[in-house]
Write an enzyme that holds these catalytic residues in place. Structure first.
Site, mmCIF file in Angstrom:
data_model
loop_
_atom_site.group_PDB
_atom_site.id
_atom_site.type_symbol
_atom_site.label_atom_id
_atom_site.label_comp_id
_atom_site.label_asym_id
_atom_site.label_seq_id
_atom_site.Cartn_x
_atom_site.Cartn_y
_atom_site.Cartn_z
ATOM 1 N N GLU A 167 0.810 -1.224 0.000
ATOM 2 C CA GLU A 167 0.000 0.000 0.000
ATOM 3 C C GLU A 167 0.839 1.268 0.000
ATOM 4 O O GLU A 167 0.493 2.244 -0.666
ATOM 5 C CB GLU A 167 -0.969 0.022 1.192
ATOM 6 C CG GLU A 167 -2.197 -0.861 1.042
ATOM 7 C CD GLU A 167 -1.972 -2.307 1.449
ATOM 8 O OE1 GLU A 167 -0.840 -2.619 1.884
ATOM 9 O OE2 GLU A 167 -2.902 -3.122 1.341
ATOM 10 N N HIS A 220 -9.382 -5.230 10.417
ATOM 11 C CA HIS A 220 -10.022 -5.088 9.109
ATOM 12 C C HIS A 220 -11.332 -4.302 9.179
ATOM 13 O O HIS A 220 -12.103 -4.314 8.229
ATOM 14 C CB HIS A 220 -10.323 -6.466 8.512
ATOM 15 C CG HIS A 220 -9.112 -7.172 7.982
ATOM 16 N ND1 HIS A 220 -7.986 -7.386 8.740
ATOM 17 C CD2 HIS A 220 -8.844 -7.720 6.769
ATOM 18 C CE1 HIS A 220 -7.093 -8.039 8.011
ATOM 19 N NE2 HIS A 220 -7.583 -8.248 6.813
#
Lengths: 390, 325
Positions: free
Chosen positions: B60, B129
């Site tokens: 990322e 998450h």
């Protein structure tokens, strides 16, 4: 890498080099031998330098001395209290920025970290706008909103000036990606320090650079210290550039004290980027005379003798000066005139900065969003700011 | 007007903007060959090719920063986070670089980039998450933040985000991806950022929400009406920054009672700011203290038994609404 790294014993120069100039960016296997072979080599007649005219050489000298005089003047201003925050000086490293930028074409771009004055001046930014930025004035290159670490000049393909160590390494990748996407035959030079080689995004960037064949050239300006921590105390393995190896990226280690060597190194990497769209990692060994920033007392992690040794024997400006004088193409008087003008311009820029106005409080809210700066083209509704100056 | 899912609406927005502007690319983990982890980009690789729909490694920091660099150069990248939770490993690229480069360059550069992906709890995937970072994205001047709650908004606001010249964080919701609704077909269907939407008119109280909480609030409004004869107005904020303060104040002045509902955690959450604005600008119109309901203030729990009570549900919102009357 002996003779290049600061924490190793300096060997006598090996002048017996038979390396071909164009090959100085070596494959992974060849690199180590090449670097040792290049120590002491005269690069002034190498491919990248042999056609330089007297005027061009003088211009390179002038750029280096101008960077140094600008920074010396900025240090005085800092000590006088005109400049706040951090001031990371580039003094001692000038050959790296000037040599690198001098090789760039119209579609080549650069981005760097927070020690950015040298790169900014090398791409052609003016003393006045840079000094005024240091003073936090409205006339500064970023209108006083960026400061020392954040100079930008996109019109000169110069994308900053970034304060977080290693944070610019993915940005450089993106600049290279955009060049490739737009089918430009250009490259992005992404400068970083030795300390930045221990940040994760650098390795993530190397992976993508190689995987996607992006024309990005990472230049590790290894000045030996990550703030006040010597390379031998911050980095495992040697040399730093070898960390490119598992990504199948070509790497090299070269001297940043010699302007001509820097030019040749960059020239080879640019060729690889332009012709094959391949990245490179270039470790250019250099040295900074001042502390990490002006606030760094610089007394805890290195000796005065070490600094003196570099100033006496490896100063990039003196080395170039000697070469030019030995070549007989300039006189001492000509060089002195360049120096006097640089000092005068630096003083004038401090006067300009001092006389310039500070930004108005209302300007605090400018330059945050493109949209609020361009109200005629506003597309959104609602409130953007929740506390503003009265 | 076709009835399509939230997922298909996003796909339409992305596809149309890729067709409209050669500078638009979509990149992220599994967006191309795999068709998107949540199938948002299904069919796009086949249609637009690997130069426009780009699979990235799980990396990322690198691909977010790459996209910021490309946006500085004039491209309009759309970066998909498989979960917004994963932006935490790219924090520097979003919150320092995308958000601040315009300011630090004195306005010389702008960063037309979209970061998008689901930002929600409620799917039993545990704390790492299930983050809802709209509050701290909105806490960062330089970023815009939107939370579309309906298929039509998913399309219209995504298109507005891609055409926007500033960085926009689009917070979606995996639970809404299958939700169906009427979505205009037009290529120029745009829902401007910063415009809230009254989804249900009412007179007795205002329920202000964003994201999936809008739908829980609508259900509660229905119950209030059917079982208690209370007519609640439901305002969907849609956009967090810019924020439609006028719409907030208008509904408060109309109903004089306010319940704020969000799936964000409470401390310094979006509704802290909304509550402040209401008491600051409409204090005299309030007939009761502002009530607020958020996710329960613990890391998001894995077990259904725990997570089901953690996110504001119909009964918890209803109970809080009843405290207002």
């Amino acid at each position: 890498m002996e003779g290049l790294h600061h924490d190793t014993i300096i060997d006598p120069p090996n002048s017996d080099s038979s390396e071909n100039d164009a090959d100085s960016l070596k494959s992974v296997e060849e690199t180590k031998q090449t670097v040792d072979g290049d120590i002491g080599k005269d690069f002034s007649k190498s491919e990248a330098n042999k056609l330089l005219t007297k005027e061009e050489k003088l211009n390179l000298y002038e750029q280096m001395i101008r960077i140094r005089r600008f920074e010396e003047r900025s240090l005085r201003s800092y000590q006088q209290g005109h400049i706040g925050g951090f001031l990371h000086l580039y003094i001692g490293q000038e050959a790296v920025a000037v040599g690198s930028v001098s090789m760039l074409g119209d579609d080549d771009h650069i981005i760097t970290a927070y020690r950015d004055h040298g790169h900014a001046l090398a791409v052609g930014m003016e003393f006045d706008e840079c000094m005024a930025e240091l003073y936090g004035k409205k006339t500064g290159c970023s209108k006083g909103k960026g400061g020392s670490m954040h100079f930008f000049a996109p019109d000169k393909n110069y994308w900053g000036g970034h304060g977080i160590v290693g944070g610019q390494t993915p940005l450089g990748l993106g600049i290279a990606y955009a060049l490739k996407y737009n089918k430009k035959k250009g490259a992005c030079l992404c400068f970083m320090g030795d300390g930045a080689t221990n940040q994760g995004p650098f390795y993530e960037s190397l992976n993508l650079a190689s995987l996607w064949n992006l024309p990005v050239i990472y230049i590790i300006e290894n000045n030996g210290y990550s703030m006040g921590t010597a390379e031998s105390r911050h980095s495992a393995g040697d040399p730093l550039a070898k960390r490119a190896e598992p990504f199948d990226i070509s790497w090299s280690v070269s001297s940043g004290h010699d302007l001509f060597e820097v030019r040749q190194t960059i020239s080879d990497a640019l060729k690889s980027a332009h012709e094959n769209s391949r990245p490179s990692v270039l470790e250019i060994v250099t040295y900074r005379y001042r502390g990490h920033s002006v606030a760094d007392p610089d007394q805890t992690y290195r000796s005065k003798e070490e600094i003196e040794e570099y100033k006496t024997n490896k100063d990039p400006i003196n080395l170039l000066k000697e070469k030019l004088l030995n070549e007989g193409i300039v006189t001492d008087t000509e060089l002195k005139e360049i120096d006097i003008k640089a000092k005068g311009d630096a003083d004038a820029s401090a006067e300009f900065a001092d006389a310039s106005p500070y930004p108005d409080p209302s300007e605090l809210m400018d330059d945050i969003y493109w949209e609020t700066d361009n109200p005629d083209n506003k597309t959104s509704e609602g409130i953007m700011f929740f506390e503003t100056p009265q | 007007m076709a009835i399509i899912t939230y997922r298909e609406a996003l796909n339409q927005a992305l596809s149309e903007e890729i067709e409209n502007d050669p500078n638009v690319v979509l990149m992220g983990e599994e967006v191309a060959q795999f068709k998107g982890s949540y199938k948002v980009s299904e069919g796009m690789l086949e249609k637009y090719g690997p130069e426009r729909v780009i699979d990235t490694p799980i990396s990322e920091a690198a691909f977010s920063g790459l996209a910021v660099g490309a946006a500085m150069m004039g491209m309009r990248p759309v970066v998909e986070f498989m979960f917004w939770s994963f932006c935490y490993v790219a924090f520097d690229q979003i919150f320092n670089n995308a958000a601040s480069i315009r300011y630090m360059s004195g306005g010389l550069i702008n960063v037309p980039i979209v970061f998008r992906g689901p930002a929600n709890g409620g799917t039993n995937v545990g704390a790492t998450h299930s983050h809802t970072p709209e509050n701290f994205a909105a806490n960062t001047p330089g970023l815009k933040v939107i939370c579309p709650a309906t298929p039509a908004d998913a399309k219209g606001m995504m298109k507005a985000a891609i055409r926007d010249n500033d960085p926009v964080c689009v917070m979606e919701n995996t639970i809404l991806y299958n939700m169906k609704g009427e979505v205009p077909d037009e290529n120029d269907y745009i829902v401007p950022l910063g415009k809230a939407n009254v989804l249900k008119e009412g007179k007795d109280m205002s329920i202000i929400a964003h994201g999936k909480a809008v739908h829980s609030s609508l259900q509660v409004a229905q119950t209030l009406e059917e079982k208690h004869g209370i007519f609640a107005e439901v305002l969907d904020l849609r956009s967090i920054r810019p924020l439609d303060v006028d719409a907030i104040i208008a509904t408060v002045k109309k109903t004089n009672r306010v319940l704020l509902v969000e799936e964000n955690k409470p401390f310094c959450g979006v509704d802290s700011q909304v509550a402040f604005i209401i008491q600051d600008q409409a204090f005299d119109f309030l007939d009761a203290p502002i009530k607020r309901i958020s996710a329960i203030d613990a890391p998001q729990a894995y077990s259904k038994a725990l997570e089901n009570i953690q996110i504001p549900d119909h009964d918890r919102i209803l109970a809080k609404a009843m405290e207002l009357v």
